[in-house]
Design a protein around this motif. Structure first.
Motif, PDB file in Angstrom:
ATOM      1  N   ASP A 176     -19.514 -11.677  -5.732  1.00 58.87           N
ATOM      2  CA  ASP A 176     -18.918 -10.391  -5.395  1.00 58.87           C
ATOM      3  C   ASP A 176     -18.981 -10.241  -3.870  1.00 58.87           C
ATOM      4  O   ASP A 176     -20.067 -10.317  -3.288  1.00 58.87           O
ATOM      5  N   ASP A 219     -15.301   4.006  -0.445  1.00 63.40           N
ATOM      6  CA  ASP A 219     -14.584   4.041  -1.717  1.00 63.40           C
ATOM      7  C   ASP A 219     -14.593   2.638  -2.327  1.00 63.40           C
ATOM      8  O   ASP A 219     -13.967   1.706  -1.804  1.00 63.40           O
ATOM      9  N   GLN A 220     -15.296   2.483  -3.441  1.00 65.98           N
ATOM     10  CA  GLN A 220     -15.501   1.158  -4.017  1.00 65.98           C
ATOM     11  C   GLN A 220     -14.219   0.550  -4.584  1.00 65.98           C
ATOM     12  O   GLN A 220     -14.026  -0.672  -4.541  1.00 65.98           O
ATOM     13  N   THR A 221     -13.331   1.387  -5.091  1.00 66.08           N
ATOM     14  CA  THR A 221     -12.061   0.868  -5.619  1.00 66.08           C
ATOM     15  C   THR A 221     -11.213   0.275  -4.510  1.00 66.08           C
ATOM     16  O   THR A 221     -10.689  -0.843  -4.626  1.00 66.08           O
ATOM     17  N   LYS A 222     -11.096   1.023  -3.392  1.00 64.91           N
ATOM     18  CA  LYS A 222     -10.299   0.532  -2.263  1.00 64.91           C
ATOM     19  C   LYS A 222     -10.947  -0.684  -1.619  1.00 64.91           C
ATOM     20  O   LYS A 222     -10.255  -1.606  -1.171  1.00 64.91           O
ATOM     21  N   LYS A 265       0.830  -1.211   0.000  1.00 68.30           N
ATOM     22  CA  LYS A 265       0.000   0.000   0.000  1.00 68.30           C
ATOM     23  C   LYS A 265       0.861   1.256   0.000  1.00 68.30           C
ATOM     24  O   LYS A 265       0.577   2.220  -0.719  1.00 68.30           O
ATOM     25  N   LYS A 270     -12.778  -2.970  -3.148  1.00 66.47           N
ATOM     26  CA  LYS A 270     -12.521  -4.133  -4.014  1.00 66.47           C
ATOM     27  C   LYS A 270     -11.088  -4.628  -3.861  1.00 66.47           C
ATOM     28  O   LYS A 270     -10.838  -5.838  -3.775  1.00 66.47           O
ATOM     29  N   GLU A 271     -10.140  -3.697  -3.822  1.00 63.58           N
ATOM     30  CA  GLU A 271      -8.735  -4.077  -3.680  1.00 63.58           C
ATOM     31  C   GLU A 271      -8.508  -4.853  -2.385  1.00 63.58           C
ATOM     32  O   GLU A 271      -7.849  -5.890  -2.368  1.00 63.58           O
ATOM     33  N   THR A 303       2.482   1.802  -3.373  1.00 68.02           N
ATOM     34  CA  THR A 303       1.507   2.377  -4.315  1.00 68.02           C
ATOM     35  C   THR A 303       1.303   3.861  -4.044  1.00 68.02           C
ATOM     36  O   THR A 303       1.264   4.682  -4.967  1.00 68.02           O
ATOM     37  N   GLU A 335       2.134   7.099  -6.499  1.00 71.11           N
ATOM     38  CA  GLU A 335       1.138   8.129  -6.832  1.00 71.11           C
ATOM     39  C   GLU A 335       1.662   9.517  -6.475  1.00 71.11           C
ATOM     40  O   GLU A 335       1.462  10.489  -7.216  1.00 71.11           O
ATOM     41  N   ASP A 355     -10.354  -8.300  -2.464  1.00 68.87           N
ATOM     42  CA  ASP A 355      -9.645  -9.242  -3.343  1.00 68.87           C
ATOM     43  C   ASP A 355      -8.398  -9.794  -2.651  1.00 68.87           C
ATOM     44  O   ASP A 355      -8.061 -10.980  -2.784  1.00 68.87           O
TER      45      ASP A 355
END
Length: 708
Positions: A448, A462-465, A55, A467-468, A58, A62, A471
């Motif tokens: 899902d 936050d849907q992106t975080k 994390k 999902k990450e 990443t 950024e 997963d």
């Protein structure tokens, strides 16, 4: 600032461990592989620590990307001084970078830009020097063109000054810290929505106020959802006088003059019109991000516990998706979870074909040699459970109530359609219920994670975080348990370290064309499964009845030679060494250390050899709800009831007591002492005994307690 320094500033880990982990990540190694099979390189870091490095890596990338973009943008304006470049190079957060870039950011038309177009910037500079005794006299010469009066000239100059104050990084930092420490969040009900039935769940926020930095994540997310639904209006503020006093102290340099009078006005304008709205957005975004992180963490913990739920194993199962009017869908599954038979029965109203349904279930149990029965926990679940338990079977059968959350999502999914193209959604849903009992992990990976419904406010974060994180959790669980390469679905295989969706499909296709995969080494024949994928995946894939006994263990193929040497040294075959604790406990592991394999890996190997291929999950256990409690009307204050924890949040846990409505055990009712972490007391699927504290039948809410 380097990536190493960035990570070290936030994690207390050895430099070598961080550098080696980064090196492995850059080689496309996965977290499970690194944690399990590269312990010597990383200094025995676990998955959590490696995940933190991922994390931060990443985040640093950024940050660097934004730094480069800002430097380029300022350089194109010929405004990049050595001092500014040094400040930008030392910035450690995106906020600090954006503060430095703000004065150079291209702006839409503003009051300050209009004033500049009217030639008032020199007047603003005169005022900011705070030396002129007669500011109106100074402003007189700027009255021309669009500037019709002295007051208009001064007003324009103040707009420019206000923008300067807003873009001052020191001022922004001071006001930012004020908001971070002392901001209050206040909510008020929208009158037009106040009496709506749908708004009543937000009733506590109709008139609410508290410190923003002390607001727990679930409460902040609830307020934001209520605001989005138009039920409340939300405001974040600090004491205005204190904020203005802070800015005054930084900007005003002399005794009060006609210039400083103008600056006082500009400061108030800057704060109310520019600074405060911007900082409020910032602190709210920061608070929301923290709330999201907490909620995502709760969801991830719950998901992990759910995925690692106790499996029944390879037994023949009869699964029932219960219902009233539409009847109960019944399916029979073999040991591998393949569908043998399906049909409908109607034991409940309005048909009430109870006797006929009972005979049918009994007949199916005998015909298909059923060993356990799984009943979904949805509508008519308790009634179906009572009905099944009254049937006189010829053998002892275990009857389980299975959480069916997300089964409907699976039944309509592409995966389900591919598995059962000739059956409708009701059959697929019943199959999913049965398979969940046999192996929760293998079945739940097809859904899902958001649809499983374990967590708090998962649709608001936050849907992106989300999902990450989810997963990552699924991958961790799948690799911790291991996967039978010859029976696993492509959905399950896709989460194996180094595999992914495309390779998973290739493995399934290879099985279909060539039959059973006989060895780990033959995995190399799967199209596009190259050396890197094999390295990452091989040890997490199990092959039962393989020629090489270690192919059904967690021992990595790269370490087979060590086990073979151990066996040779004690004059046993590898087969004879496996499970021989007496011999294994006397092996001197130091003599098998190499430059790349040390005691951590060797200890793991010996532990695995003692019990190869053992599933780390506990076995499924039966559970009995109170037979006298069938609906919320049967629940009375003071009752002591058995239950199963079916969701965990930061503010408590929800317990299934055998009816449609789960009860809440608030965190304050979990134990006799103070509790800060719900997971310290309960786990998902834990069997508990609760006391009913309050029943609100109208709102379908039940309050429970676990305090003795």
């Amino acid at each position: 600032m380097t990536l190493l320094h960035y990570i070290q500033s936030q994690l207390s880990l050895p430099e070598r461990s961080i550098l080696k982990t980064i090196e492995l990540l850059n080689e496309d190694c996965t977290i499970p592989f690194i944690a399990r099979y590269r312990k010597e390189m990383t200094g025995n870091l676990d998955e959590v620590q490696i995940g933190q490095i991922v994390k931060l890596k990443t985040a640093f990338e950024e940050l660097e990307k934004r730094r480069e973009a800002i430097l380029k943008a300022i350089a194109e304006q010929d405004a990049l001084t050595p001092q500014l470049q040094e400040k930008i190079a030392k910035a450690t957060t995106l906020t600090a970078l954006e503060d430095l870039y703000l004065p150079f950011k291209k702006k839409r038309k503003t009051k300050a830009s209009v004033a500049r177009e009217n030639g008032l910037e020199p007047l603003a500079k005169i005022i900011m020097k705070q030396q002129h005794q007669d500011v109106e006299h100074a402003a007189q010469r700027f009255v021309k063109g669009e500037v019709a009066s002295i007051e208009k000239a001064l007003e324009g100059a103040r707009y420019i000054i206000a923008e300067w104050i807003n873009e001052n990084e020191y001022v922004r930092n001071k006001i930012r810290r004020l908001y971070q420490r002392k901001a209050t969040i206040t909510t008020k009900a929208v009158k037009a929505k106040k009496d709506d039935d749908t708004a009543q769940k937000y009733k506590q926020y109709f008139d609410w106020s508290e410190s923003l930095h002390r607001t727990p994540s679930h409460r902040l997310l609830a307020m934001l959802r209520a605001e989005n639904e138009g039920v409340i209006k939300l405001k974040v503020e600090v004491d205005t006088e204190e904020a203005l006093h802070i800015i005054d102290g930084m900007i005003i340099k002399t005794d009060v003059t006609s210039c400083t009078d103008q600056i006082f006005i500009a400061i108030e304008d800057a704060y109310k019109r520019l600074l405060s709205p911007a900082i409020v957005n910032e602190v709210m975004n920061e608070a929301k991000a923290k709330a999201d992180a907490t909620a995502i963490s709760v969801f991830a913990d719950n998901l992990k516990q759910l995925l690692l739920g106790a499996p029944l194993g390879q037994k023949r199962v009869l699964a029932i998706d219960p219902g009233f009017v539409s009847g109960c869908k019944v399916v029979c599954l073999d040991e591998q979870g393949d569908l043998l038979h399906n049909e409908n029965i109607y034991p409940h109203p309005p048909q009430r074909e109870t006797a006929q349904a009972g005979k049918k279930i009994r007949s199916l149990v005998n015909a298909y040699k059923i060993q356990a029965i799984a009943i979904g926990n949805g509508t008519a679940s308790r009634e179906t459970e009572f009905f099944v338990k009254k049937i006189q079977f010829d053998c002892d059968l275990q009857v389980f109530v299975v959480n069916e959350a997300g089964a409907s999502v699976y039944s309509a999914s592409k995966i389900a359609r591919a598995e059962f193209p000739n059956y409708d959604v009701t059959v697929r849903g019943a199959v999913s219920i049965g398979r969940r009992l046999k192996d929760p992990l293998a079945e739940l990976v097809k859904i899902d994670p958001k649809a499983i419904g374990v967590g708090q406010y998962q649709h608001d974060v936050d849907q992106t975080k989300l999902k990450e994180e989810l997963d990552t959790v699924v991958m961790s669980c799948v690799n911790a348990v291991g996967v039978n390469v010859n029976t696993a679905s492509s959905a399950l295989l896709s989460y194996v370290s180094g595999i992914g969706v495309n390779l998973a499909e290739n493995i399934v296709n290879y099985r279909s064309e060539h039959g059973k995969i006989e060895s780990r080494n033959s995995l190399k024949e799967v199209p596009r499964l190259g050396p890197k994928a094999f390295q990452q995946a091989a040890a997490f894939l199990r092959i039962t009845d393989a020629k090489h006994p270690l192919d059904n263990s967690t021992v990595h193929p790269e370490s087979y030679h060590i086990v073979e040497k151990m066996a040779k040294d004690v004059k046993l075959s590898v087969e004879e060494l496996i499970g021989n604790k007496a011999v294994l406990n006397n092996i001197q592991l130091e003599k098998y250390c190499t430059e790349t394999i040390g005691l951590p890996t060797l200890n793991d190997i010996v532990k695995e050899l003692e019990k190869p291929g053992v599933d780390p999950r506990k076995a499924a256990k039966l559970f009995e709800f109170d037979p006298n409690v069938k609906t919320i009307a049967d629940v009375k204050v003071g009752m002591s009831l058995p239950g199963i924890v079916n969701n965990i949040t930061n503010f408590g846990c929800f317990v299934d007591i055998g009816i449609k409505e789960s009860g809440l055990v608030h965190i304050s009712k979990l134990a006799n002492e103070f509790i800060s972490d719900v997971n310290a007391v309960v786990k998902l699927h834990q069997h508990v005994v609760v006391t009913v504290v309050e029943v609100d039948e109208a709102r379908k809410r039940i309050q429970l307690s676990m305090i003795d």
